[in-house]
Design an enzyme around this catalytic site. Sequence first.
Site, PDB file in Angstrom:
ATOM      1  N   ASP A   9       0.831  -1.344  -0.029  1.00  0.00           N
ATOM      2  CA  ASP A   9      -0.104   0.107   0.174  1.00  0.00           C
ATOM      3  C   ASP A   9       0.908   1.339   0.129  1.00  0.00           C
ATOM      4  O   ASP A   9       0.541   2.318   0.642  1.00  0.00           O
ATOM      5  CB  ASP A   9      -0.895   0.171   1.236  1.00  0.00           C
ATOM      6  CG  ASP A   9      -1.967  -1.201   1.048  1.00  0.00           C
ATOM      7  OD1 ASP A   9      -1.863  -1.923   0.304  1.00  0.00           O
ATOM      8  OD2 ASP A   9      -2.971  -1.348   2.030  1.00  0.00           O
ATOM      9  N   ASP A  47      -4.540  -0.796  -1.792  1.00  0.00           N
ATOM     10  CA  ASP A  47      -5.854  -0.504  -1.080  1.00  0.00           C
ATOM     11  C   ASP A  47      -6.601  -0.078  -2.265  1.00  0.00           C
ATOM     12  O   ASP A  47      -6.381   1.012  -2.818  1.00  0.00           O
ATOM     13  CB  ASP A  47      -5.645   0.385   0.080  1.00  0.00           C
ATOM     14  CG  ASP A  47      -6.669  -0.123   1.306  1.00  0.00           C
ATOM     15  OD1 ASP A  47      -7.095  -1.179   1.527  1.00  0.00           O
ATOM     16  OD2 ASP A  47      -7.053   0.885   1.907  1.00  0.00           O
ATOM     17  N   HIS A  49     -10.618   1.148  -2.953  1.00  0.00           N
ATOM     18  CA  HIS A  49     -12.024   1.017  -2.314  1.00  0.00           C
ATOM     19  C   HIS A  49     -12.928   1.689  -3.500  1.00  0.00           C
ATOM     20  O   HIS A  49     -12.552   2.515  -3.879  1.00  0.00           O
ATOM     21  CB  HIS A  49     -12.087   1.665  -1.175  1.00  0.00           C
ATOM     22  CG  HIS A  49     -11.254   1.055   0.255  1.00  0.00           C
ATOM     23  ND1 HIS A  49     -11.264  -0.239   0.452  1.00  0.00           N
ATOM     24  CD2 HIS A  49     -10.373   1.662   0.919  1.00  0.00           C
ATOM     25  CE1 HIS A  49     -10.427  -0.529   1.400  1.00  0.00           C
ATOM     26  NE2 HIS A  49      -9.735   0.558   1.573  1.00  0.00           N
ATOM     27  N   HIS A  53     -17.290   2.387   0.351  1.00  0.00           N
ATOM     28  CA  HIS A  53     -16.369   1.348   1.285  1.00  0.00           C
ATOM     29  C   HIS A  53     -17.168   1.200   2.731  1.00  0.00           C
ATOM     30  O   HIS A  53     -17.192   2.346   3.255  1.00  0.00           O
ATOM     31  CB  HIS A  53     -15.179   1.374   1.159  1.00  0.00           C
ATOM     32  CG  HIS A  53     -14.503  -0.021   1.787  1.00  0.00           C
ATOM     33  ND1 HIS A  53     -13.808  -0.013   2.923  1.00  0.00           N
ATOM     34  CD2 HIS A  53     -14.576  -0.988   1.008  1.00  0.00           C
ATOM     35  CE1 HIS A  53     -13.458  -1.299   2.982  1.00  0.00           C
ATOM     36  NE2 HIS A  53     -14.058  -1.980   2.207  1.00  0.00           N
ATOM     37  N   SER A  55     -15.638   0.742   5.325  1.00  0.00           N
ATOM     38  CA  SER A  55     -14.740   1.234   6.292  1.00  0.00           C
ATOM     39  C   SER A  55     -14.689   2.608   6.453  1.00  0.00           C
ATOM     40  O   SER A  55     -14.147   3.266   7.430  1.00  0.00           O
ATOM     41  CB  SER A  55     -13.405   0.685   6.101  1.00  0.00           C
ATOM     42  OG  SER A  55     -12.784   1.659   4.997  1.00  0.00           O
ATOM     43  N   HIS A  70     -10.579   6.836   1.582  1.00  0.00           N
ATOM     44  CA  HIS A  70      -9.111   7.040   1.181  1.00  0.00           C
ATOM     45  C   HIS A  70      -8.957   5.844  -0.026  1.00  0.00           C
ATOM     46  O   HIS A  70      -9.863   5.018  -0.126  1.00  0.00           O
ATOM     47  CB  HIS A  70      -8.157   6.519   2.361  1.00  0.00           C
ATOM     48  CG  HIS A  70      -8.357   5.253   2.849  1.00  0.00           C
ATOM     49  ND1 HIS A  70      -9.463   4.971   3.895  1.00  0.00           N
ATOM     50  CD2 HIS A  70      -8.062   3.860   2.680  1.00  0.00           C
ATOM     51  CE1 HIS A  70      -9.449   3.544   3.992  1.00  0.00           C
ATOM     52  NE2 HIS A  70      -8.712   2.903   3.419  1.00  0.00           N
ATOM     53  N   LYS A  95      -6.832  -4.979  -3.210  1.00  0.00           N
ATOM     54  CA  LYS A  95      -7.771  -5.558  -2.180  1.00  0.00           C
ATOM     55  C   LYS A  95      -8.546  -4.338  -1.491  1.00  0.00           C
ATOM     56  O   LYS A  95      -8.406  -3.154  -1.853  1.00  0.00           O
ATOM     57  CB  LYS A  95      -6.761  -6.108  -1.079  1.00  0.00           C
ATOM     58  CG  LYS A  95      -6.186  -4.726  -0.357  1.00  0.00           C
ATOM     59  CD  LYS A  95      -5.102  -5.516   0.632  1.00  0.00           C
ATOM     60  CE  LYS A  95      -3.970  -4.329   1.050  1.00  0.00           C
ATOM     61  NZ  LYS A  95      -4.869  -3.272   1.613  1.00  0.00           N
ATOM     62  N   GLU A 102     -14.257  -5.382   4.421  1.00  0.00           N
ATOM     63  CA  GLU A 102     -12.771  -4.833   4.847  1.00  0.00           C
ATOM     64  C   GLU A 102     -11.556  -5.740   4.458  1.00  0.00           C
ATOM     65  O   GLU A 102     -11.840  -7.033   4.489  1.00  0.00           O
ATOM     66  CB  GLU A 102     -12.691  -4.114   6.108  1.00  0.00           C
ATOM     67  CG  GLU A 102     -11.418  -3.587   6.534  1.00  0.00           C
ATOM     68  CD  GLU A 102     -10.988  -2.452   5.831  1.00  0.00           C
ATOM     69  OE1 GLU A 102     -10.808  -2.451   4.525  1.00  0.00           O
ATOM     70  OE2 GLU A 102     -10.826  -1.133   6.347  1.00  0.00           O
ATOM     71  N   ALA A 130       0.210   0.320   6.349  1.00  0.00           N
ATOM     72  CA  ALA A 130       0.662   0.726   7.649  1.00  0.00           C
ATOM     73  C   ALA A 130       1.122  -0.494   8.506  1.00  0.00           C
ATOM     74  O   ALA A 130       0.491  -1.424   8.510  1.00  0.00           O
ATOM     75  CB  ALA A 130      -0.357   1.383   8.299  1.00  0.00           C
ATOM     76  N   CYS A 134      -2.348  -3.101   7.518  1.00  0.00           N
ATOM     77  CA  CYS A 134      -2.223  -3.949   6.567  1.00  0.00           C
ATOM     78  C   CYS A 134      -0.882  -4.802   6.506  1.00  0.00           C
ATOM     79  O   CYS A 134      -0.654  -5.791   5.879  1.00  0.00           O
ATOM     80  CB  CYS A 134      -2.336  -2.949   5.026  1.00  0.00           C
ATOM     81  SG  CYS A 134      -4.094  -2.824   5.050  1.00  0.00           S
TER      82      CYS A 134
HETATM   83  C1  VGL Z   1      -4.721   0.507   5.727  1.00  0.00           C
HETATM   84  C2  VGL Z   1      -6.322   1.336   7.046  1.00  0.00           C
HETATM   85  C3  VGL Z   1      -7.563   1.350   6.191  1.00  0.00           C
HETATM   86  C4  VGL Z   1      -3.547  -0.132   5.512  1.00  0.00           C
HETATM   87  C5  VGL Z   1      -5.636   0.530   4.729  1.00  0.00           C
HETATM   88  O1  VGL Z   1      -2.948   0.032   4.454  1.00  0.00           O
HETATM   89  O2  VGL Z   1      -2.861  -0.202   6.405  1.00  0.00           O
HETATM   90  N1  VGL Z   1      -5.187   1.132   6.960  1.00  0.00           N
HETATM   91  N2  VGL Z   1      -7.081   0.852   5.011  1.00  0.00           N
HETATM   92 ZN    ZN Z   2      -8.436   1.140   3.465  1.00  0.00          ZN
END
Ligand code: VGL
Ligand code: ZN
Length: 191
Positions: A9, A47, A49, A53, A55, A70, A95, A102, A130, A134
């Site tokens: 990501d 990532d 979305h 989404h 989340s 995001h 993904k 999620e 992060a 992820c």
């Molecule tokens: C992520 C929060 C939401 C990540 C992805 O890539 O860690 N964190 N979506």
């Molecule tokens: Zn995300």
Amino acid sequence: MKRALIVVDLQNDFCPGGALGVAGGDEIIPVINRLINSFEIVVYTRDRHPENHVSFAENPQFTDKSWPPHCVDSTPGADFHPDLLVRTDGIIVDKGTDPEVEAYSGFQDTGLAEKLRARQVDTVYITGLATDYCVKATALDALKAGFRTFVVANACRGVDSPPGTVEKALSELREAGVEIITDDEIGSSAE
Ligand code: VGL
Ligand code: ZN
């Protein structure tokens, strides 16, 4: 058997200035670019979305895993950071594309484990963003899928909210059997 580098990501929205910017997210790019040049097989997760989404929240709490919108598909925030070396032979996996589901792990519903096995990969080195979401989920799934799994700690950054979450994630990973290393501990591709 072979090893693969997984870059999680490294997208504009997770870098400083992005919708879900991770502190220092862009600082790891030079380290990752060097690694990208020394691996035969490189995977990039994204990532990605839809606008609606599950989340996404108007008042995102972060700690309850609700987030500002995001990495919305076809927006600049979903693009790789412009400084990231994206190899033409890289394996890209998307993904979080289902509005209802999620997906933190690059292995979730992507066929990634099979793609790696088809290339004789038995070991993965995980980097990116992060650490506490992820990267962590991808590392745990890699282990579950039977890969020897390294997380390259200095090539990752985390959300770290509340502070200490990144350290906690790294110790959970260590306990699960993931090897936490730094980039200087990785040998050349001839290994
Ligand atoms: C992520 C929060 C939401 C990540 C992805 O890539 O860690 N964190 N979506
Ligand atoms: Zn995300």
